[in-house]
Design a protein around this motif. Sequence first.
Motif, PDB file in Angstrom:
ATOM      1  N   GLY A   1       0.737  -1.360   0.091  1.00 10.47           N
ATOM      2  CA  GLY A   1       0.059   0.069   0.191  1.00 10.47           C
ATOM      3  C   GLY A   1       0.894   1.409  -0.153  1.00 10.47           C
ATOM      4  O   GLY A   1       2.116   1.144   0.046  1.00 10.47           O
ATOM      5  N   SER A   2       0.156   2.252   0.101  1.00 10.84           N
ATOM      6  CA  SER A   2       0.742   3.622  -0.120  1.00 10.84           C
ATOM      7  C   SER A   2       1.822   3.927   1.181  1.00 10.84           C
ATOM      8  O   SER A   2       2.831   4.623   0.904  1.00 10.84           O
TER       9      SER A   2
ATOM     10  N   GLY B   1       4.875   1.754   0.501  1.00 16.19           N
ATOM     11  CA  GLY B   1       5.584   2.329  -0.438  1.00 16.19           C
ATOM     12  C   GLY B   1       6.477   3.556  -0.390  1.00 16.19           C
ATOM     13  O   GLY B   1       7.690   3.786  -0.492  1.00 16.19           O
ATOM     14  N   PHE B   2       5.700   4.667   0.580  1.00 16.92           N
ATOM     15  CA  PHE B   2       6.475   5.780   0.921  1.00 16.92           C
ATOM     16  C   PHE B   2       7.761   5.433   1.804  1.00 16.92           C
ATOM     17  O   PHE B   2       8.729   6.100   1.605  1.00 16.92           O
TER      18      PHE B   2
ATOM     19  N   ASP C   1      -2.557   8.445   5.681  1.00 11.40           N
ATOM     20  CA  ASP C   1      -3.612   8.917   4.558  1.00 11.40           C
ATOM     21  C   ASP C   1      -4.015  10.371   4.798  1.00 11.40           C
ATOM     22  O   ASP C   1      -4.180  11.300   3.906  1.00 11.40           O
TER      23      ASP C   1
ATOM     24  N   PHE D   1      -1.156  12.550   3.629  1.00 10.33           N
ATOM     25  CA  PHE D   1      -0.938  12.511   2.127  1.00 10.33           C
ATOM     26  C   PHE D   1      -1.889  13.770   1.509  1.00 10.33           C
ATOM     27  O   PHE D   1      -1.651  14.292   0.809  1.00 10.33           O
TER      28      PHE D   1
ATOM     29  N   GLN E   1       7.036  11.745  -7.680  1.00 10.91           N
ATOM     30  CA  GLN E   1       6.947  10.986  -6.729  1.00 10.91           C
ATOM     31  C   GLN E   1       8.140  11.541  -5.388  1.00 10.91           C
ATOM     32  O   GLN E   1       7.760  11.363  -4.325  1.00 10.91           O
TER      33      GLN E   1
ATOM     34  N   ASP F   1       7.526  12.388  -1.823  1.00 10.35           N
ATOM     35  CA  ASP F   1       8.136  11.698  -0.444  1.00 10.35           C
ATOM     36  C   ASP F   1       9.069  12.427   0.506  1.00 10.35           C
ATOM     37  O   ASP F   1       8.901  12.388   1.715  1.00 10.35           O
TER      38      ASP F   1
END
Length: 393
Positions: A68-69, A72-73, A180, A183, A218, A222
Amino acid sequence: MTTTVPAFELFSPQATDHQGGALPDGGIAVGSDGYAVLSYQLSTEVLRNPRFANSALRLMEEFGINDGSVHGFRARSIIMQDGAQQLRLRTPLARFMGPATVQNTRDVLTDIVTGIFNDLDNKPVDFHAGVDRRIPSLVYCHLAGAPQSDAPKVQELSERTLALLARDPSLKPDILAAYDELFRYLNDLMERKRGLGLGDDMLSHLMTLADEGKLTAQELFDEATSMLEASSVNTGHQIGLVVWNLLRNREVWEQIVADPIWIPAAVVEALRLYPRTGVISKIATEDMEVGGITIPAGADVHVAVWSANRDPERFENPGDFVLGRERNQPLTFSTGPHNCLGQGLAKVEIEEVVSHLARQYPQASVVESESAISQTAGRWTIKKLTVDLGPRS
């Protein structure tokens, strides 16, 4: 070569019974959570060795955050990179967070600190809730070119995302929800900045680099996420820990009040004795020898900053507060390629708070019965810090 590794449970409540530095059998030990590096010399070696990778991604995965996000971050984040990629991502932030930015922030910081203290009553105040928690998020808003009204949201997001470091898996749902929200907040903030026009703040600087093709979209996001994530919670606690330490040490406090030139040295010594980030966790990427012990690839290696900072082989009378201590280079902000980018700014924030207290409230003192400060999982944590400010000078 040493073959027997002494046992030490770094994250147990009894760990801090150890006064600091190496054990009789050596500067490295092993427990159920992996290897513990306890001496100053070996801690420095591990922190400066790029073959020890950051363990933040593994900690997430132990929480069950495997994709998931958010996963990934973290996998892409600057703290997980080494070599040329780490240098490429770190350089824009390092240049912006250099001495010039830190010095230019002093005037803004003075206004922030003054404004916060002007809102306080003269009765005993919860210093953690009313002062130290609030300052870093306001500084972040200044550096990121965000409205000061965003500061409470920034503070909350930093605290909730970095709750990961408490090593409590029950916090997983709120940690994921916090990322979330972070972000979404950043996407909105960058859209607002685009609409108003980019300025000379740090987030505008990163956005300009992306516009110029020097960062991907990206990488920009990040870096901005890392900047906000780390902006507030640890610095807030560290401000409070330094104030708590100084106000309880009346002889040192009186020296500071009499001659503020001692403030920077006093701050460094307090940082040595009470580091907010008490443990820095790494992973061995290959078999390596440390202090005569062979650490296998994939092993967890935890640098006990609180122990290294009180190593009698490095610091004479390590448990004492020595104002003007020579060669005073604690590992509170780490060292090596992954040392804390914001350490200069954090020190200035602490110095400004201490300076304001010494100048305006020289009789300030800690109300011990109404304060709660503890060390858990290697971190010093303030639940409540009640300060009687006394008469204003």
